[in-house]
Design a protein around this motif. Structure first.
Motif, mmCIF file in Angstrom:
data_model
loop_
_atom_site.group_PDB
_atom_site.id
_atom_site.type_symbol
_atom_site.label_atom_id
_atom_site.label_comp_id
_atom_site.label_asym_id
_atom_site.label_seq_id
_atom_site.Cartn_x
_atom_site.Cartn_y
_atom_site.Cartn_z
ATOM 1 N N UNK A 117 1.008 -1.112 0.075
ATOM 2 C CA UNK A 117 0.171 0.155 0.075
ATOM 3 C C UNK A 117 0.846 1.238 0.045
ATOM 4 N N UNK A 118 1.893 1.397 0.864
ATOM 5 C CA UNK A 118 2.934 2.432 0.977
ATOM 6 C C UNK A 118 3.697 2.655 -0.433
ATOM 7 N N UNK A 119 3.756 1.631 -1.224
ATOM 8 C CA UNK A 119 4.555 1.876 -2.449
ATOM 9 C C UNK A 119 3.476 1.994 -3.595
ATOM 10 N N UNK A 120 2.192 2.172 -3.428
ATOM 11 C CA UNK A 120 1.097 2.277 -4.228
ATOM 12 C C UNK A 120 0.893 1.205 -5.254
ATOM 13 N N UNK A 121 1.223 0.055 -4.848
ATOM 14 C CA UNK A 121 0.920 -1.188 -5.710
ATOM 15 C C UNK A 121 -0.350 -1.599 -5.596
ATOM 16 N N UNK A 122 -0.906 -1.435 -4.268
ATOM 17 C CA UNK A 122 -2.346 -1.927 -3.973
ATOM 18 C C UNK A 122 -2.927 -0.611 -3.547
ATOM 19 N N UNK A 123 -4.412 -0.526 -3.662
ATOM 20 C CA UNK A 123 -4.888 0.475 -3.166
ATOM 21 C C UNK A 123 -5.557 0.243 -1.893
ATOM 22 N N UNK A 124 -6.503 1.485 -1.333
ATOM 23 C CA UNK A 124 -7.078 1.144 -0.125
ATOM 24 C C UNK A 124 -7.879 -0.277 0.159
ATOM 25 N N UNK A 125 -8.372 -0.630 -1.173
ATOM 26 C CA UNK A 125 -9.486 -1.792 -1.102
ATOM 27 C C UNK A 125 -8.461 -2.979 -1.137
ATOM 28 N N UNK A 126 -7.101 -2.875 -1.336
ATOM 29 C CA UNK A 126 -6.562 -4.182 -1.421
ATOM 30 C C UNK A 126 -6.298 -4.506 -2.874
ATOM 31 N N UNK A 127 -7.069 -3.709 -3.884
ATOM 32 C CA UNK A 127 -6.956 -4.112 -5.328
ATOM 33 C C UNK A 127 -5.568 -3.711 -5.913
ATOM 34 N N UNK A 128 -5.048 -4.536 -6.803
ATOM 35 C CA UNK A 128 -3.899 -4.110 -7.446
ATOM 36 C C UNK A 128 -3.893 -2.902 -8.315
ATOM 37 N N UNK A 129 -3.105 -2.106 -8.394
ATOM 38 C CA UNK A 129 -3.145 -0.728 -9.234
ATOM 39 C C UNK A 129 -2.307 -1.198 -10.607
ATOM 40 N N UNK A 130 -2.638 -0.151 -11.463
ATOM 41 C CA UNK A 130 -1.726 -0.219 -12.715
ATOM 42 C C UNK A 130 -0.198 -0.293 -12.655
ATOM 43 N N UNK A 131 0.116 0.514 -11.394
ATOM 44 C CA UNK A 131 1.598 0.445 -11.016
ATOM 45 C C UNK A 131 2.029 -0.726 -10.677
ATOM 46 N N UNK A 132 1.128 -1.317 -9.601
ATOM 47 C CA UNK A 132 1.319 -2.590 -9.165
ATOM 48 C C UNK A 132 1.598 -3.642 -10.068
ATOM 49 N N UNK A 133 0.795 -3.522 -11.239
ATOM 50 C CA UNK A 133 0.916 -4.656 -12.248
ATOM 51 C C UNK A 133 2.120 -4.618 -12.952
#
Length: 168
Positions: free
Chosen positions: A93-109
């Motif tokens: 979450x701190x590295x913006x790989x997942x959002x507040x809901x725990x879903x992966x972000x485009x950056x996380x992919x």
């Protein structure tokens, strides 16, 4: 950066290694510990690797599978502690790989596609973003400039003229 610590082998591992000696041809097993240590102090079994290392990378790869997985409720073969999983989710979450809901972000992919720990992948992607794509980069100065011209054939001749004569 996470690293695996060196840990002593367990009795099970020591017995397995001794069984390998002489399997394909005659051999011996030399143990570098005492019988007393083997029988009374050596642990029976080693902790699984998943319980000894950071889980941020593994959790990120689970999130990248595009499956409806609950990481905290996932049925691991050797389940890590809940605290270790929560720490991994916090780091993601701190590295913006997942959002507040725990879903992966485009950056996380993007981070999941890199063969690095998530923290290092995030730093590398941020550095790339700061520099911009190759078409937008300005050509830079050379990293090092020569301070003096290199001696050519004339300089080499001059050097030989002042050298000491060879002994024969």
């Amino acid at each position: 950066m996470d690293s695996l610590d060196v840990v002593p082998i367990s009795r099970v591992q020591a017995t397995q290694r001794a069984g390998r000696a002489g399997r394909t041809r005659p051999g011996k097993c030399f143990r570098l510990y005492t019988r007393l240590y083997f029988e009374s102090q050596m642990p029976d079994a080693a902790l699984p690797e998943i319980q000894r290392c950071g889980l941020a990378g593994a959790v990120l790869h689970l999130k990248a599978l595009r499956l409806p997985l609950d990481v905290l409720g996932f049925d691991f073969l050797d389940p890590p502690s809940r605290g270790a999983l929560e720490e991994a989710l916090r780091r993601l979450y701190i590295t913006d790989a997942i959002d507040a809901d725990g879903d992966i972000t485009p950056l996380g992919r993007q981070m999941a596609n890199m063969p690095l720990e998530p923290d290092l992948a995030r730093a590398l992607l941020a550095a790339h973003k700061l520099r911009g794509p190759p078409a937008q980069r300005r050509p830079g100065r050379p990293a090092a400039r020569p301070t003096a011209p290199r001696p050519g054939p004339a300089g080499a001749r001059r050097h030989r003229a002042h050298a000491r004569p060879r002994r024969r």
